[in-house]
Structures are given as C-alpha cells and as structure tokens.
Design an enzyme around this catalytic site. Structure first.
Site, PDB file in Angstrom:
ATOM      1  N   LYS A  57       8.479  -3.220  15.622  1.00 21.82           N
ATOM      2  CA  LYS A  57       8.784  -2.038  14.807  1.00 21.82           C
ATOM      3  C   LYS A  57       9.837  -1.180  15.491  1.00 21.82           C
ATOM      4  O   LYS A  57      10.751  -0.659  14.850  1.00 21.82           O
ATOM      5  CB  LYS A  57       7.517  -1.206  14.558  1.00 21.82           C
ATOM      6  CG  LYS A  57       6.545  -1.802  13.554  1.00 21.82           C
ATOM      7  CD  LYS A  57       7.087  -1.837  12.134  1.00 21.82           C
ATOM      8  CE  LYS A  57       7.138  -0.473  11.496  1.00 21.82           C
ATOM      9  NZ  LYS A  57       7.667  -0.552  10.100  1.00 21.82           N
TER      10      LYS A  57
ATOM     11  N   TYR B 203       3.326  -5.824  17.386  1.00 20.05           N
ATOM     12  CA  TYR B 203       3.588  -4.993  16.205  1.00 20.05           C
ATOM     13  C   TYR B 203       4.498  -3.825  16.587  1.00 20.05           C
ATOM     14  O   TYR B 203       5.535  -3.584  15.974  1.00 20.05           O
ATOM     15  CB  TYR B 203       2.265  -4.484  15.627  1.00 20.05           C
ATOM     16  CG  TYR B 203       2.436  -3.445  14.529  1.00 20.05           C
ATOM     17  CD1 TYR B 203       2.683  -3.848  13.224  1.00 20.05           C
ATOM     18  CD2 TYR B 203       2.364  -2.081  14.816  1.00 20.05           C
ATOM     19  CE1 TYR B 203       2.859  -2.905  12.217  1.00 20.05           C
ATOM     20  CE2 TYR B 203       2.538  -1.139  13.822  1.00 20.05           C
ATOM     21  CZ  TYR B 203       2.774  -1.550  12.523  1.00 20.05           C
ATOM     22  OH  TYR B 203       2.960  -0.616  11.538  1.00 20.05           O
TER      23      TYR B 203
ATOM     24  N   PHE C 104       0.823  -1.210   0.000  1.00 19.02           N
ATOM     25  CA  PHE C 104       0.000   0.000   0.000  1.00 19.02           C
ATOM     26  C   PHE C 104       0.864   1.271   0.000  1.00 19.02           C
ATOM     27  O   PHE C 104       0.774   2.106  -0.906  1.00 19.02           O
ATOM     28  CB  PHE C 104      -0.927  -0.049   1.219  1.00 19.02           C
ATOM     29  CG  PHE C 104      -1.602   1.256   1.579  1.00 19.02           C
ATOM     30  CD1 PHE C 104      -2.185   2.064   0.609  1.00 19.02           C
ATOM     31  CD2 PHE C 104      -1.669   1.664   2.906  1.00 19.02           C
ATOM     32  CE1 PHE C 104      -2.813   3.266   0.944  1.00 19.02           C
ATOM     33  CE2 PHE C 104      -2.295   2.851   3.253  1.00 19.02           C
ATOM     34  CZ  PHE C 104      -2.857   3.652   2.275  1.00 19.02           C
TER      35      PHE C 104
END
Length: 321
Positions: A145, A141, A17
C-alpha cells in the site's frame, strides 16, 4: 459544486465495500459515477458499471474509461487475506498504470488514492499519528500500500498528475466485509442461538475506526480540494478498545449477553496494538471531520448484515479494513 451531472467520476474498485459508498456519495453530489471492477456486483442505483480488470486490461482500455472523467478514485485493493503476490499486483502495478493513464488525459482529472494508516507501521501506544510520522510498514499489505501511495505522490510532485492520498484507518459501517473482525463478528452473531452460543476471543488492542460513509465524504471533499501531492489522514482521531467495539456490536445485535462467552487467547495483530490518526490536517485543508458516531456505525453494520448475502471470507481477524 452544483448538482448538475456534468461532472464525471470513475471509481476503480467501485463495487467493493468502500467503493460502493464512494459511488453513492458522488452520485448524490451530482457526479455521474462509473464503477469499475473485475466482476459484476449488485447494481448501485444511479451509477454506471464497467467490467474491467485494471491490473491486466490493456492501458488504452483504462484511458478510454477515464477519458472524460473530472475525477478518478482508486478504491481498489486486496484485503488482509490476500497473499503477497496478489497484494503486490493490486497495490503497485495497478497504481502505476492508473497514474500513467491519468497523466496522458488532456482533461487532467483529479486522482484521489485511498491509502492505509498501516503504511506508517506499528507505533507506540498513545501515539497520535500525523502525516509527517515516518513510514515503517511491517506487513505485505502495508508495504505494498505504501509503494502505491508513493507512486501517486511522486507523480503529483513531478507535476504529471493532480492528486492526493487519503490514508484511511480501519473502516466499519454498513456492508463491512466478513473477513474483517467486526464483519465476521456480526456474521457469527446472526447464527448465535441457545443451542449454539458464541465464544469470542477479544484483544486489548486499541484502534482508530471510521465509518465508511465518513470516508466517502472525505473523497467527495478531496475531489474539489486544492490539496495536491499531499497525504491526509482520515480516521476518527481516537483509539477505541477492540473489546468495547465488540460489545457495542453485541449490544446492537440484541443477542443476550449470556449467549456470548469471552475467551482469553493470544490473538496478536500484525499491524501493532495501537492506531490513532491525527486528523487535524484534513479538517484544516478540506473542512472534513467525522460525523458518524461508532455506536451508530455498528448499529448500521448490524442492520445491513441481515441482508448481506456475500460469501464468507477468510477467518475473522482483528486487523485491517
């Protein structure tokens, strides 16, 4: 920067995306862009493609792909739906290998790494999060990260690479994946009819959302910026009501209000109920500021969802990119 294609850029996760928009923006600025991804996707006009799994491929394959690059962008990463193992693989070893590859290249390309605002962890409502805010992520997540971002910053501090981290807020705009709250809502609105009205559960969370094209522009500016070893927040710089955003998208869809029923329910976001990035540093150091209003972003998200043929991802959620 000029428009002669003598600059080369490699975008890891270039068919995703955000990666697709980054490739387009770089191509428009005169870069010859190479999108690297695990599997082929719809071609991006003017952009080359290399099928390569940067997590498992031999290191020399990554070095070879990036050897003549002036810029390497890491836009790869797992979404919120990934499990801890896949998130760890995408966000830690991949970054480690990428940094090692970039550090060995004689041309010393610039590395721009996309981090996440969720690396800061939950903050009290009303907080504008600046880059010096402590990091205390609570989800797999966000934790993985943050480790990836620290690898890039540590390598830059040590003088091994020239690079920076763009810590990005929630992203929307054309191509928003269905696994995100807004992408999932657009998909459901496409299937809303008199016989199949839409029941939607909305939360009172307030979040900072940024259009994907503004993120791509930030990457373009970071490519030629002297900023190294620094984190820069990239967001709208405001906290928007999720309920308002949902109704903006419903308005853009032109689905009659009577076909949409708002339900009350306990949908709790694991990332905290508030995000608002302080974006003054990016403005000061790179001359970047958001240009796309969220109303326009959601209108374009809706228009693009008409042609989207992506398979549905996991259930729509209120958090994540």
């Amino acid at each position: 920067m000029g428009h002669i294609r003598d600059r080369q850029a490699v975008v890891i996760g270039g068919t995703g995306f955000i990666g697709r928009h980054i490739c387009r923006a770089l191509s428009k600025r005169g870069y010859q862009a190479l999108a690297i991804a695990r599997k082929p996707a719809e071609p991006i006009p003017g952009v080359d493609f290399l099928e390569l799994d940067a997590v498992s491929a031999p290191s020399e394959d990554i070095v070879r792909a990036a050897q003549s690059a002036d810029l390497v962008v890491n836009a790869a990463g797992d979404s919120w739906e990934g499990d801890e193992a896949s998130m760890t693989a995408s966000h830690i070893p991949l970054v480690d290998r990428l940094v090692d590859a970039v550090a060995t290249l004689p041309r010393r390309p610039r590395l721009v790494h996309l981090g996440s605002v969720h690396e800061y962890g939950p903050v009290p409502d009303g907080t504008a999060i600046a880059e010096d805010h402590p990091t205390a992520p609570r989800t797999p997540y966000a934790r993985t990260k943050l480790v990836g971002s620290r690898i890039v910053l540590g390598a830059a501090d040590a003088g091994r690479i020239d690079g920076c981290v763009l810590r990005v807020t929630n992203v929307c705009g054309p191509g928003t994946p269905r696994g995100s709250f807004l992408g999932g809502l657009a998909h459901r609105l496409r299937h809303t009819t008199e016989d199949a009205p839409l029941a939607v559960t909305l939360v009172d969370d307030r979040r900072d959302f940024i259009d994907v094209r503004d993120v791509a522009e930030a990457v373009v500016l970071a490519a030629s910026s002297p900023v190294t070893g620094r984190v820069l927040n990239i967001g709208q710089g405001d906290a928007f009501s999720m309920r308002e955003l949902a109704w903006l998208l419903i308005a853009a869809s032109q689905v009659p209000d009577r076909l949409v029923r708002e339900e009350s329910g306990a949908v709790h976001s694991k990332g905290g109920s508030w995000t608002q990035a302080d974006i003054r540093l990016a403005r000061r150091l790179m001359g970047w500021s958001p240009k796309v209003a969220l109303k326009e972003s959601l209108h374009d998200l809706w228009a693009a969802s008409a042609t989207s043929s992506r398979p549905a991802a996991a259930a729509a959620r209120t958090e994540g990119h």
